[in-house]
Design a protein around this motif. Structure first.
Motif, PDB file in Angstrom:
ATOM      1  N   TYR A 274       1.073  -0.846   0.264  1.00 11.70           N
ATOM      2  CA  TYR A 274       0.058  -0.111   0.353  1.00 11.70           C
ATOM      3  C   TYR A 274       1.091   1.163   0.019  1.00 11.70           C
ATOM      4  O   TYR A 274       1.278   1.418   0.686  1.00 11.70           O
ATOM      5  CB  TYR A 274      -0.355  -0.187   1.201  1.00 11.70           C
ATOM      6  N   ASP A 302      -2.445  -0.985  -5.619  1.00 11.36           N
ATOM      7  CA  ASP A 302      -3.534  -0.551  -4.379  1.00 11.36           C
ATOM      8  C   ASP A 302      -4.147   0.559  -4.395  1.00 11.36           C
ATOM      9  O   ASP A 302      -3.470   1.463  -5.558  1.00 11.36           O
ATOM     10  CB  ASP A 302      -2.703  -0.436  -2.854  1.00 11.36           C
ATOM     11  N   ILE A 303      -4.447   1.370  -3.477  1.00 14.53           N
ATOM     12  CA  ILE A 303      -5.415   2.292  -4.404  1.00 14.53           C
ATOM     13  C   ILE A 303      -4.834   3.949  -4.546  1.00 14.53           C
ATOM     14  O   ILE A 303      -5.669   4.816  -5.084  1.00 14.53           O
ATOM     15  CB  ILE A 303      -5.845   3.035  -2.669  1.00 14.53           C
ATOM     16  N   ILE A 339      -6.654  -2.378  -6.577  1.00 10.28           N
ATOM     17  CA  ILE A 339      -8.254  -2.941  -5.721  1.00 10.28           C
ATOM     18  C   ILE A 339      -8.992  -2.086  -6.222  1.00 10.28           C
ATOM     19  O   ILE A 339      -8.674  -1.151  -6.742  1.00 10.28           O
ATOM     20  CB  ILE A 339      -7.315  -1.951  -4.562  1.00 10.28           C
ATOM     21  N   TRP A 376     -11.952   6.241   1.043  1.00  6.35           N
ATOM     22  CA  TRP A 376     -10.577   7.033   0.921  1.00  6.35           C
ATOM     23  C   TRP A 376     -11.500   8.324   0.509  1.00  6.35           C
ATOM     24  O   TRP A 376     -10.470   8.930   0.675  1.00  6.35           O
ATOM     25  CB  TRP A 376     -10.029   6.126   0.530  1.00  6.35           C
ATOM     26  N   TRP A 410      -9.488  -7.014  -7.035  1.00  3.52           N
ATOM     27  CA  TRP A 410      -9.056  -7.443  -5.618  1.00  3.52           C
ATOM     28  C   TRP A 410     -10.621  -6.424  -4.552  1.00  3.52           C
ATOM     29  O   TRP A 410     -10.462  -5.329  -4.862  1.00  3.52           O
ATOM     30  CB  TRP A 410      -7.381  -6.914  -4.439  1.00  3.52           C
ATOM     31  N   ASP A 412     -11.955  -4.744  -1.664  1.00  2.52           N
ATOM     32  CA  ASP A 412     -12.268  -4.215  -0.255  1.00  2.52           C
ATOM     33  C   ASP A 412     -12.731  -3.474   0.006  1.00  2.52           C
ATOM     34  O   ASP A 412     -13.293  -3.154  -0.047  1.00  2.52           O
ATOM     35  CB  ASP A 412     -10.092  -3.910  -0.457  1.00  2.52           C
ATOM     36  N   MET A 413     -12.667  -3.026   1.759  1.00  3.29           N
ATOM     37  CA  MET A 413     -13.286  -2.314   2.480  1.00  3.29           C
ATOM     38  C   MET A 413     -14.944  -2.338   2.299  1.00  3.29           C
ATOM     39  O   MET A 413     -15.716  -1.516   2.151  1.00  3.29           O
ATOM     40  CB  MET A 413     -13.723  -0.821   1.897  1.00  3.29           C
ATOM     41  N   ARG A 471     -12.732  -9.202   0.475  1.00  7.34           N
ATOM     42  CA  ARG A 471     -12.421  -8.961   2.092  1.00  7.34           C
ATOM     43  C   ARG A 471     -13.644  -9.265   3.121  1.00  7.34           C
ATOM     44  O   ARG A 471     -13.705 -10.211   3.619  1.00  7.34           O
ATOM     45  CB  ARG A 471     -11.439  -7.902   2.411  1.00  7.34           C
ATOM     46  N   TRP A 484      -9.398 -12.947   2.150  1.00  5.67           N
ATOM     47  CA  TRP A 484      -7.853 -12.725   3.078  1.00  5.67           C
ATOM     48  C   TRP A 484      -8.182 -12.034   4.160  1.00  5.67           C
ATOM     49  O   TRP A 484      -9.492 -11.470   4.136  1.00  5.67           O
ATOM     50  CB  TRP A 484      -7.536 -12.125   2.523  1.00  5.67           C
ATOM     51  N   ASP A 487      -6.513  -6.804   7.547  1.00  2.00           N
ATOM     52  CA  ASP A 487      -5.638  -5.906   8.450  1.00  2.00           C
ATOM     53  C   ASP A 487      -4.559  -6.332   9.731  1.00  2.00           C
ATOM     54  O   ASP A 487      -5.135  -5.587  10.719  1.00  2.00           O
ATOM     55  CB  ASP A 487      -5.715  -4.673   8.588  1.00  2.00           C
ATOM     56  N   PHE A 520       0.280  -7.155   7.635  1.00  2.00           N
ATOM     57  CA  PHE A 520      -0.010  -5.036   7.444  1.00  2.00           C
ATOM     58  C   PHE A 520       0.443  -4.236   8.364  1.00  2.00           C
ATOM     59  O   PHE A 520       0.924  -3.129   7.851  1.00  2.00           O
ATOM     60  CB  PHE A 520      -1.526  -5.272   7.061  1.00  2.00           C
ATOM     61  N   HIS A 545       1.413  -8.161   1.703  1.00  2.00           N
ATOM     62  CA  HIS A 545       1.489  -7.168   1.558  1.00  2.00           C
ATOM     63  C   HIS A 545       1.610  -6.734   2.839  1.00  2.00           C
ATOM     64  O   HIS A 545       2.001  -6.777   4.414  1.00  2.00           O
ATOM     65  CB  HIS A 545       0.445  -6.858   1.488  1.00  2.00           C
TER      66      HIS A 545
HETATM   67  C1  GLC Z   1      -7.349  -1.495   4.396  1.00  2.00           C
HETATM   68  C2  GLC Z   1      -7.230  -3.332   3.428  1.00  2.00           C
HETATM   69  C3  GLC Z   1      -5.319  -2.695   2.893  1.00  2.00           C
HETATM   70  C4  GLC Z   1      -5.385  -2.018   2.061  1.00  2.00           C
HETATM   71  C5  GLC Z   1      -5.806  -0.774   2.562  1.00  2.00           C
HETATM   72  C6  GLC Z   1      -5.214   0.408   1.343  1.00  2.00           C
HETATM   73  O1  GLC Z   1      -6.803  -1.605   4.589  1.00  2.00           O
HETATM   74  O2  GLC Z   1      -7.229  -4.473   4.687  1.00  2.00           O
HETATM   75  O3  GLC Z   1      -4.935  -3.883   2.518  1.00  2.00           O
HETATM   76  O4  GLC Z   1      -3.884  -1.888   1.479  1.00  2.00           O
HETATM   77  O5  GLC Z   1      -6.979  -1.132   2.278  1.00  2.00           O
HETATM   78  O6  GLC Z   1      -5.878   0.104   0.372  1.00  2.00           O
END
Ligand code: GLC
Length: 820
Positions: A274, A302-303, A339, A376, A410, A412-413, A471, A484, A487, A520, A545
């Motif tokens: 990340y 990642d983001i 992601i 985010w 991926w 997430d969130m 997630r 998975w 965090d 993490f 990661h």
């Molecule tokens: C969340 C995810 C993590 C990722 C982060 C930023 O915390 O669980 O894996 O890196 O968001 O996207």
């Protein structure tokens, strides 16, 4: 004492009489049966408390029990895809009971009050409602209480912290964004309301299919019952009985589905952080992996690849030409996973937002206003993945990535995570035409997001496997995605917890799981990193990661020696791919996980539940992995029944014993079960590279029969669904001392023209192939390279290993037998 007892009994009885069920009791019991009708394989009942019940036989080993305070209507489930099998179940009734008999079990329904008990054919109790409590409602909350059997243990419930045996603990299912969770924290990200009960030689499974917040109690704060209940909805559970835990998992995944074959590249090593940006940084990582000869197949973005975290965009300064980047990465043997978060930024002029508004796909408050939560990108709306419209919109949007050569999503969130972590309950979800509140929609949201991503990927690339990771999830998520454990922290006990979380997911239908290797949050010590990456090689999805503000976590970031250790174990992983891939085939067929808690095969051995041993697991059936914290030089292990070969030295350990073993920093303790059959290939740097055309099949002498289904296909398309695979059973018969390769099935041509059989523990060099005598060759079994710490000058340091015999035969796909 003698005088006091009856008095006490009287007092207790009087107190109890104050609290027994009654007209004005705050707890509404299910009541006594007033009407029961039997129709084919099901019984429909009503009670004097106006409860409506249906008990249906799904298969000889699966019985479903449904109850509600109102007439049972639409039968809708996101989890269950199976329909009842047409079969013969005998159902009879008299004044007091209804008896259901199948080939495998007897279920007895007592009418007054309604209660269910399950028995083996020999009449032994498997599971029964707790007399006096059975099932009841407190407001909308419904709970079923089961009698706690003598010595009963409980395993499963998916991604749950704590020990392997869940006896004495209680758990809640409410998908939660649990950043940097504690090792005892509950709930985490995923809901799987399925567990396995084990006692006095029997075992059963219970799947409680209800997506409201659910609560399980396995004798926490009570010495009377185990229970499962939910904040709303029906009591709706499936009772599964088999003599083997693996068969319970098979039946549970008959109900809720199994994974597809994963893309082969997703079983290679994946590098992530990340976040890696800009593009030049991504290439630096990819290039360094190749230069340092650390095999790898995946880079995950990642983001920070997005423009201001806006989904379906690329930050043009960081990633000027994503298509060209992905193409170049592919040429280097890397696949890109991006992601995807569900939150769509509320911003006029932002395409996805405007399109989402126009197509009216966002989750709304009860008054029709779109719900906004902060993630985010700031304030965002969330597509309703529980509506076909929401999913269809997502499927169209996701084409954005398929068009730029992305190979993995991926998710997430998707709990849903929002800052504040308190999504309001008066937000509505379509729930596929059964409009409901956040209370019922919450736990399936992540699963439905993964489903939309999966279906979108298949729509855009119909004959190409896309990798999916999520997630959050609910039972049945395994049909769409790997899961998975979110965090975690860079701490020793988190590494061990991660193993138990994955082992638990494994018995709960999720064979494809992962944890962040290296942790993490925070920075692991050098020793912890080294141990974690060794363990990672023996997990289903192997991804390194780390968080945004932590130290670099690539395999070379912890010094020369750790780089070698990482290279060694990642290389071993690649050599094991034929074994691992065949085990994924097994998971896709039977639901049996790759990470097997010892409770699957050694269910009634009390030692496997001891806290000191309950993180040990099998990787496939052949490997016994002993995960230890870093920094330990000695540790106690347990060898279950049978014989176990030390993978590195070939030395045999007798099973059924605890033992203190020495632990080396550079070598995770790994043992191989007697009679194992392990196919391996030569080292490659990524799965796009062809190994040599010799498949090496290791066989370990033992006293038990064993067979292994060897499986190959193109690793990339769905042609296997139409017969495009190469499959053969390899069996070891200890009595005759033979290894038999059955005729291969399927239309795919094996990648291997030769098979080299490596014999461990057999001694003699005379073998026979299909009756014809042949001489085996002297060979050397060695699974790892020497580490330079032990060979600082790089002089002739003997490889660690031991002498074995081997024999090469042509792989002509016909049946053949080798007498060993
Ligand atoms: C969340 C995810 C993590 C990722 C982060 C930023 O915390 O669980 O894996 O890196 O968001 O996207």
């Amino acid at each position: 004492m003698k005088i006091i007892k009856p008095v006490l009994a009287f007092v207790v009885a009087s107190v109890c009489s104050l609290t027994v069920w009654g007209q004005n009791s705050p707890v509404m019991p299910v009541g006594s049966v007033t009407n029961a009708s039997i129709e084919g394989q099901q019984v429909t009942l009503t009670t004097d408390q106006n409860a409506h019940i249906r008990v249906s036989v799904y298969s000889p080993t699966v019985v479903r029990v449904r109850m509600d305070k109102q007439p049972l209507t639409d039968d809708f489930s996101y989890a269950v895809i199976a329909k009842p099998q047409q079969m013969k179940a005998s159902i009879t009734q008299n004044n007091t009971d209804i008896t259901i008999t199948t080939d495998s079990l007897t279920a007895r329904i007592s009418k007054n009050p309604f209660a269910v008990a399950f028995f083996t054919k020999a009449g032994k109790v498997i599971n029964q409602d707790e007399q006096g409590l059975t099932t009841s409602w407190i407001g909308e909350e419904v709970t079923t209480y089961k009698h706690m059997q003598e010595g009963e243990r409980f395993i499963g419930l998916g991604e749950k912290t704590g020990g392997l045996d869940r006896r004495g603990s209680g758990f809640t299912n409410w998908n939660t964004d649990a950043f940097g969770y504690r090792t005892g924290q509950d709930p985490l990200y995923t809901t799987i309301p399925f567990y396995i009960g084990i006692h006095s030689g029997v075992n059963y499974g219970i799947f409680f299919d209800n997506s409201y917040q659910s609560d399980f109690n396995f004798g926490a704060s009570n010495d009377r019952f185990s229970s499962f209940g939910a904040q709303g909805g029906e009591m709706d559970y499936y009772f599964i009985y088999h003599t083997k835990v693996a068969d319970i998992i098979r039946s549970y995944t008959d109900l809720t589905g199994r994974m597809d074959m994963p893309p082969l590249w997703s079983l290679g090593y994946q590098q992530n952080r990340y976040s890696y940006y800009p593009e030049t940084e991504v290439f630096r990582i990819a290039q360094t992996l190749r230069e340092k000869k650390i095999p790898a197949d995946g880079i995950t973005l990642d983001i920070h690849y997005m423009d201001a975290y806006k989904l379906f965009t690329w930050d043009k300064n960081r990633f000027g030409d994503p298509m060209a980047m992905n193409k170049k990465l592919k040429d280097m043997g890397f696949k890109t996973t991006v992601i995807v978060d569900p939150g769509i930024k509320v911003e006029e002029g932002y395409g996805a937002y405007e399109r989402g508004l126009k197509e009216d796909v966002f989750i709304k408050y009860v008054d029709g206003k779109n719900y906004s939560g902060q993630v985010w990108p700031g304030w965002t709306h969330f597509p309703d993945f529980t509506s076909p419209k929401g999913r269809d919109w997502w499927k169209k949007e996701i084409k954005f990535f398929s068009d730029t050569g992305v190979d993995g999503f991926w998710n997430d969130m998707n709990e849903i995570a929002t800052w504040g972590q308190k999504m309001p309950n008066n937000v509505l979800f379509d729930y596929d035409g059964h409009t409901t509140t956040h209370k019922e929609g919450h736990n399936v949201y992540g699963m439905q997001m993964a489903r939309a991503s999966y279906e979108g990927a298949r729509q855009h690339n119909p004959n190409k496997r896309t990798f999916l990771l999520s997630r959050a999830g609910y039972s049945g998520s395994q049909r769409y995605t790997a899961i998975w454990t979110g965090d975690n922290r860079s701490e020793d006990d988190h590494m061990l917890l991660g193993i138990r979380l994955m082992n638990s997911m494994g018995v709960s239908g999720v064979a494809f799981s992962a944890m962040d290797i290296g942790g993490f949050t925070g920075n692991p010590s050098v020793g912890l990193y080294a141990r974690w990456i060794q363990l990672g090689a023996f997990t289903p999805y192997f991804r390194n990661h780390t968080a945004v503000n932590t130290k670099s976590s690539e395999p070379w970031a912890y010094g020369e020696e750790v780089t070698e250790i990482a290279r060694n174990f990642i290389s071993l992983r690649y050599k094991l791919l034929p074994y691992i891939y065949s085990n994924f085939y097994q998971a896709s067929q039977t639901g049996e996980p790759l990470m097997r808690t010892l409770a699957i095969d050694y269910t009634h051995d009390p030692n496997v539940y001891k806290g000191e041993f309950d993180s040990q697991y099998q990787f496939g059936k052949a490997f016994l992995i002993m995960p230890f914290e870093s920094g330990k030089n000695y540790g106690k292990v347990y060898f279950p029944k049978g014989k176990w070969y030390n993978m590195f030295t070939g030395q045999v350990e007798q099973g059924g014993q605890e033992k203190i073993i020495g632990i080396e920093y550079n070598k995770l303790p790994i043992y191989i079960k007697e009679s194992s059959i392990i196919p391996m290939q030569s080292l490659v740097q990524h799965t796009g590279q062809k190994p040599t055309d010799t498949l090496t099949v290791h066989v370990y002498k033992g006293d038990v029969r064993n067979s292994f289904v060897y499986y190959e296909d193109d690793g990339d398309t769905y042609n296997y669904e139409k017969g495009g695979y190469y499959k053969r059973t390899i069996s070891y018969d200890p009595k005759r001392s033979t290894l038999t390769f059955d005729k291969a099935e399927g239309s795919y041509k094996s990648n291997f023209n030769n098979i080299k059989v490596v014999m461990h523990g057999f001694g003699g060099s005379k073998v026979k192939v299909n009756g014809k005598s042949q001489q085996a060759n002297k060979d050397f079994a060695s699974f790892l390279d020497p580490i330079s710490r032990f060979d600082p000058q790089g002089d002739a340091n003997p490889r660690e290993g031991y002498e074995v015999q081997s024999l090469v035969v042509k792989n002509d796909s016909d049946k053949f037998t080798i007498k060993l």
